[in-house]
Design an enzyme around this catalytic site. Structure first.
Site, PDB file in Angstrom:
ATOM      1  N   ARG A 199      14.970 -37.786  14.834  1.00  0.00           N
ATOM      2  CA  ARG A 199      13.809 -37.136  14.218  1.00  0.00           C
ATOM      3  C   ARG A 199      14.266 -36.128  13.176  1.00  0.00           C
ATOM      4  NH1 ARG A 199      12.954 -36.801  19.776  1.00  0.00           N
ATOM      5  NH2 ARG A 199      11.370 -38.245  20.505  1.00  0.00           N
ATOM      6  N   GLY A 200      13.275 -35.558  12.489  1.00  0.00           N
ATOM      7  CA  GLY A 200      13.478 -34.389  11.635  1.00  0.00           C
ATOM      8  C   GLY A 200      14.465 -34.628  10.505  1.00  0.00           C
ATOM      9  N   ILE A 201      15.290 -33.616  10.260  1.00  0.00           N
ATOM     10  CA  ILE A 201      16.229 -33.687   9.145  1.00  0.00           C
ATOM     11  C   ILE A 201      17.217 -34.836   9.339  1.00  0.00           C
ATOM     12  CG2 ILE A 201      18.126 -32.443   8.020  1.00  0.00           C
ATOM     13  CD1 ILE A 201      16.530 -29.846   8.449  1.00  0.00           C
ATOM     14  N   ASP A 242      21.799 -40.222  18.844  1.00  0.00           N
ATOM     15  CA  ASP A 242      20.999 -39.151  19.436  1.00  0.00           C
ATOM     16  C   ASP A 242      21.078 -39.291  20.940  1.00  0.00           C
ATOM     17  OD1 ASP A 242      19.106 -36.964  19.733  1.00  0.00           O
ATOM     18  OD2 ASP A 242      18.390 -37.461  17.731  1.00  0.00           O
ATOM     19  N   ASN A 249      24.747 -33.417  12.439  1.00  0.00           N
ATOM     20  CA  ASN A 249      23.431 -32.816  12.224  1.00  0.00           C
ATOM     21  C   ASN A 249      22.794 -32.327  13.516  1.00  0.00           C
ATOM     22  OD1 ASN A 249      20.612 -32.581  10.903  1.00  0.00           O
ATOM     23  ND2 ASN A 249      20.327 -34.075  12.541  1.00  0.00           N
ATOM     24  N   LEU A 260      18.460 -11.110  22.584  1.00  0.00           N
ATOM     25  CA  LEU A 260      19.739 -10.918  23.263  1.00  0.00           C
ATOM     26  C   LEU A 260      19.544 -10.156  24.579  1.00  0.00           C
ATOM     27  CD1 LEU A 260      22.760 -11.325  23.227  1.00  0.00           C
ATOM     28  CD2 LEU A 260      22.978  -9.330  21.731  1.00  0.00           C
ATOM     29  N   ALA A 261      18.563  -9.247  24.579  1.00  0.00           N
ATOM     30  CA  ALA A 261      18.295  -8.457  25.780  1.00  0.00           C
ATOM     31  C   ALA A 261      17.833  -9.340  26.941  1.00  0.00           C
ATOM     32  CB  ALA A 261      17.250  -7.389  25.489  1.00  0.00           C
ATOM     33  N   TYR A 303      21.969 -19.236  18.450  1.00  0.00           N
ATOM     34  CA  TYR A 303      21.903 -20.173  17.329  1.00  0.00           C
ATOM     35  C   TYR A 303      22.693 -19.635  16.138  1.00  0.00           C
ATOM     36  CZ  TYR A 303      19.711 -23.436  14.012  1.00  0.00           C
ATOM     37  OH  TYR A 303      19.483 -24.409  13.070  1.00  0.00           O
TER      38      TYR A 303
END
Lengths: 460, 429
Positions: A228-230, A249, A298, A307-308, A366
């Site tokens: 999917r997607g990009i 995938d 990809n 982060l907390a 990320y």
């Protein structure tokens, strides 16, 4: 994908009038590439900053080969038009600068150009690599170009882009694919960026004989995250450019993956890339095609948490998919034989992110993984040079996908408008950049990270 | 006669199997077979390729699906120039389709073909009952308006009750499970043995999923990524708590052994397998998982005779063994379709029985027992489910891949079918 209602409005007759009166930013419709499209839709201007310029000759040759009419006086009329008639592109040979005083010549050339470049026009500045200069004045002059280009990109209008290419000493004849990419509409959403050519020594290759409409004909390309997607668009774009695509995938996405594979006439490989032996499984599948030429890393996931509130399982899943899997697969590719493994002259293209450069709230994992990708590219580039292979990364900004469609309206609108091109990019914009890195003719581009973000203001 | 070449099992694709009226409740046979074909096309890059033939079938079929396989191919990404035909041999359909393709490959009539099967018990055909059908046909034949009116005057409310296909033998009126219960009682197949076999089927299938065994044999469909009948935590103890549902006619109900757990559920699904000559596979750099060596079919008289409905494979296997100079122990893996746990156990018991082997098979000595560790090592129909016609096209590639991963070997496939039939085959890698 979320519809861009604002763009529709300001591009309607009524909307254009309202927008003009109240000062709303326009949203230019970007010219995008399709097979058979001419390199430029009109004439080009070519300027030289100094008498020592070393790239004007190759630029002239490429433009002549592409059938582009070239002029040198930025203020002179073109054809039957006036001195303000539009041009499709302006290229500045800014090599050979000896001091910041030389920059004035570039200013004198570009000042009239800024008003003459047409919709989706291209301004390309080509300079020397700053780090290759020893004298402070020379290096300062070379480095100045980046500030000039990034600022000019913010001034350019109607979808015109301004970019900078650094050409290493002796690499001036190795920039054809780069010129063609930045001048063509393949680079529609690349704006205000810099790319270095020939900076990793020991490269080898040629652009002679390239079919520029199908520049990767006969190549075998693996695309991870292709369901999917990009990733799906990357698969389609590589197939359009001539490659046989192996779409990869996770097994759970197998039905969408089969769609992608069948759409591009390729094959589907259901594989968890984080599993042991994933690299070997990819090579094994590719043996039926006689090996692999292009690998596009990809596949990526987000598990956003402040982060907390972060926990290690989420953290590790992001690092594993986005970074460790790529490292492990690259190790297998590098160790494989030329015959039925990763071929000599192969290309690895990976996907970083604006979040890996500028950071994003809620995206520590990320952002870490995507910044890590940049380190991976930098360290792997010299290793691949021995195989005449390259590795580069694309760093997408705000791209219209299912992921951005799920954003809150305010965040989405900010992502779109706070950029020089005042809109989100399309998956195909990322795919075009990947496909260009994947070309055999891009042999001198190695270890580069290019943002495809319409010069998004975040972390620019 | 020169020995013909052997057809290669190159690969396969199926969709996960779904319990009836569940995930695929609104999917038709054509939808499912097309999806299975498209997944196969994607796995092997067959877009717009012309296959020698595609042969598949369904047991429960709408009359409009007379050309089911052809319609599925036309809706798939295969070349529209791919010829097809439908076959139907009840639960043996998928395996029979593979044998038909393999035989044509062996004779050099085909280089490549796809065998498959599909069934839905959710989207089952419902017919008007015979009385109503006769009235309507009479009206259709009438030449005048008066004739039509006269014919339609024969309509009665009772005729509106539709005919829904049932899992029953037409000649005995008994459900397949009832037949199997008689056989189980005849062979003294105990409840615990059935539940243990069932639990092992679930556990083996779950392990195979965890190991990624199905990653290149399956493509998700309609949100399902695994057979949804699978109970990975199944144990003989848990299965032992279920109440019996099938009873031998006239037998003692308290001694019934067959439950919904140790019988296969009604299931929807489709499976396909890619068969080719070695040359075709080599030209494309595709692996050969195994070869189809031989096959045999048998039928028993369960109507007038006293043989069990699902016992035909017990007759087919020894005939095939003799032709190939093999014993029952000359196999590395056995795939015995689990219509019911008791069917597998009754078949094994028959082969171990000197009396059965002598009186029914005419053999001097029994075929003997098999190493149960080699039986259905990645699970079978009790866990995966059993869309009738699809099962053979599930088992062939499963066994082929098991043999391939084993680095070679020989495997036996045995499938029982409605109507007292059985289809069996030998694979070698």
């Amino acid at each position: 994908m979320s519809h861009d209602w604002y763009s529709d409005f300001v591009n309607s007759g009524f909307g254009r009038a309202v927008a003009g009166n109240v000062g709303l930013p326009p949203v230019p419709k970007l010219r995008r590439w399709e097979p058979g499209q001419p390199l430029l839709s009109g004439a080009a201007l070519l300027g030289t900053a100094t008498a020592d310029g070393r790239v004007a000759k190759i630029v002239r040759a490429v433009l002549a080969d592409a059938g582009v009419e070239v002029h040198e006086d930025p203020a002179a009329p073109i054809g039957g038009g006036s001195s303000s008639s539009k041009v499709a592109a302006a290229i500045v040979d800014a090599t050979g600068l000896s001091s910041p005083r030389d920059l004035a010549a570039i200013q004198q050339f570009l000042t009239p150009v800024m008003r003459r470049v047409g919709p989706s026009g291209r301004i390309l500045v080509i300079g020397d690599v700053p780090a290759q200069a020893e004298r402070p004045a020379v290096r300062a002059a070379r480095r100045s170009l980046e500030g000039l280009v990034r600022s000019a990109a913010k001034e350019a209008r109607y979808g015109a882009t301004v970019n900078l290419v650094h050409v290493a000493d002796g690499a001036e004849n190795d920039i054809e694919s780069t010129l063609r990419f930045f001048l063509s509409s393949r680079s529609a959403f690349v704006d205000g960026q810099r790319l270095d050519v020939g900076t990793v020594p020991g490269y080898a290759g040629s652009s002679a004989g390239t079919d520029w409409d199908h520049p990767i004909t006969g190549k075998v390309a693996v695309v991870t995250g292709a369901a999917r997607g990009i990733g799906r668009t990357v698969a389609q774009t590589l197939a359009r450019d001539g490659a046989t695509v192996v779409a990869v995938d996770i097994p759970a996405a197998g039905d969408a993956l089969a769609h992608t594979a069948n759409d591009v006439g390729g094959t589907a490989l259901q594989l968890d890339i984080t599993g042991a032996g994933a690299g070997e499984a990819i090579l094994e599948h590719c043996r039926r095609h006689g090996g692999v030429d292009i690998v596009v890393h990809n596949a990526g996931i987000t598990r956003d948490k402040l982060l907390a509130n972060q926990d290690t399982d989420r953290w590790n899943s992001v690092i594993d998919v986005n970074l460790n899997a790529q490292l492990a697969i690259n190790d297998v590719l590098l160790a494989s034989g030329d015959d039925d493994g990763f071929h000599r002259g192969g290309r690895i293209v990976t996907v970083s992110s604006m979040a890996g450069i500028a950071g994003n709230r809620g995206q520590t994992s990320y952002g870490a993984s995507k910044a890590g990708v940049i380190g991976l590219v930098e360290a792997t580039a010299p290793l691949l040079a021995d195989k005449d292979a390259t590795i580069n990364a694309v760093a997408p900004g705000f791209i219209e996908t299912a992921m951005t469609a799920a954003m809150p309206v305010g965040t989405r609108e900010a992502g779109r408008r706070l950029s020089s091109l005042t809109q989100g990019g399309l998956p195909v914009d990322v795919a075009e950049t990947i496909a260009w890195f994947a070309q055999g003719a891009s042999y001198a581009i190695n270890g580069q990270v290019l943002r495809v973000d319409g010069q998004n203001y975040l972390g620019a | 006669m020169a020995s013909p070449r052997r057809a290669a099992v190159v690969g396969a694709n199926r969709i996960p199997f779904a319990r009836s009226n569940g995930a695929y409740a609104r999917a038709s046979n054509q939808d499912m077979l097309t999806a299975a074909l498209d997944g196969l096309v994607a796995r092997f890059g067959l877009t717009e390729e012309r296959m020698g033939e595609v042969v598949a079938g369904a047991v429960l079929k709408h009359s409009r699906d007379f050309n089911l396989t052809r319609e599925a191919v036309l809706g798939s990404r295969l070349s529209a120039a791919t010829p097809t035909y439908d076959v139907q041999q009840a639960c043996g359909t998928g395996l029979e389709a593979a044998i038909l393709i393999a035989n044509k490959i062996a004779l050099g009539q085909l280089e490549v073909g796809i065998a498959g099967g599909v069934d839905t018990t959710s989207d089952a055909p419902i017919a008007v009952n015979d009385d109503l059908r006769e009235v309507l046909l009479e009206a259709n034949r009438a030449k005048s308006t008066a004739g039509i009116v006269k014919a339609l005057a024969g309509l009665r409310p009772g005729q509106l009750v539709p005919e829904i296909p049932a899992n029953r033998e037409p000649r005995t009126g008994m459900a397949m499970g009832e037949h199997a219960a008689i056989t189980a009682a005849h062979w003294g197949i105990e409840r615990t043995a059935q539940d243990e076999l069932t639990a092992r089927s679930h556990q083996n299938l779950a392990k195979a999923y965890d190991a990624g065994f199905f990653d290149d044999l399956m493509t998700p469909f309609l949100g399902l990524t695994k057979d949804n009948n699978l109970r990975a935590d199944s144990t003989a103890e848990k299965l032992g708590k279920l109440k019996p549902v099938f009873f031998p006619a006239g037998g003692d109900k308290t001694e019934a052994t067959m439950t919904a757990g140790n019988s296969t559920p009604l299931t929807d699904g489709a499976a396909t397998v890619l068969l080719a000559s070695d040359e075709w596979a080599a030209e494309r750099g595709l692996p050969v998982l195994a070869h189809i060596v031989d096959a045999e079919t048998a039928a028993v008289d369960y109507v007038h005779g006293d043989e069990g409905l699902l016992m035909a494979p017990a007759y087919a296997v020894p005939r095939m063994l003799e032709r190939n100079g093999l014993t029952l122990q000359d196999f590395d893996f056995y795939e015995i379709h689990e219509a019911f746990a008791s069917t597998v156990l009754a078949t094994l018991a028959a082969w171990e029985s000197p009396q059965f082997c002598k009186e029914r098979l005419g053999l001097d000595a029994p075929l003997g027992s098999i190493d149960r560790e080699k039986l259905n090592v990645h699970g079978s129909s009790l866990a995966a489910g059993h869309p009738f016609a699809a099962t053979g096209a599930r088992i062939v590639p499963t066994l082929a891949k098991i043999l391939h991963e084993n680095g070679g070997g020989r495997g036996l496939i045995s499938i029982c079918a409605a109507g007292g039939q059985g289809v069996v085959a030998i694979l070698e890698a």
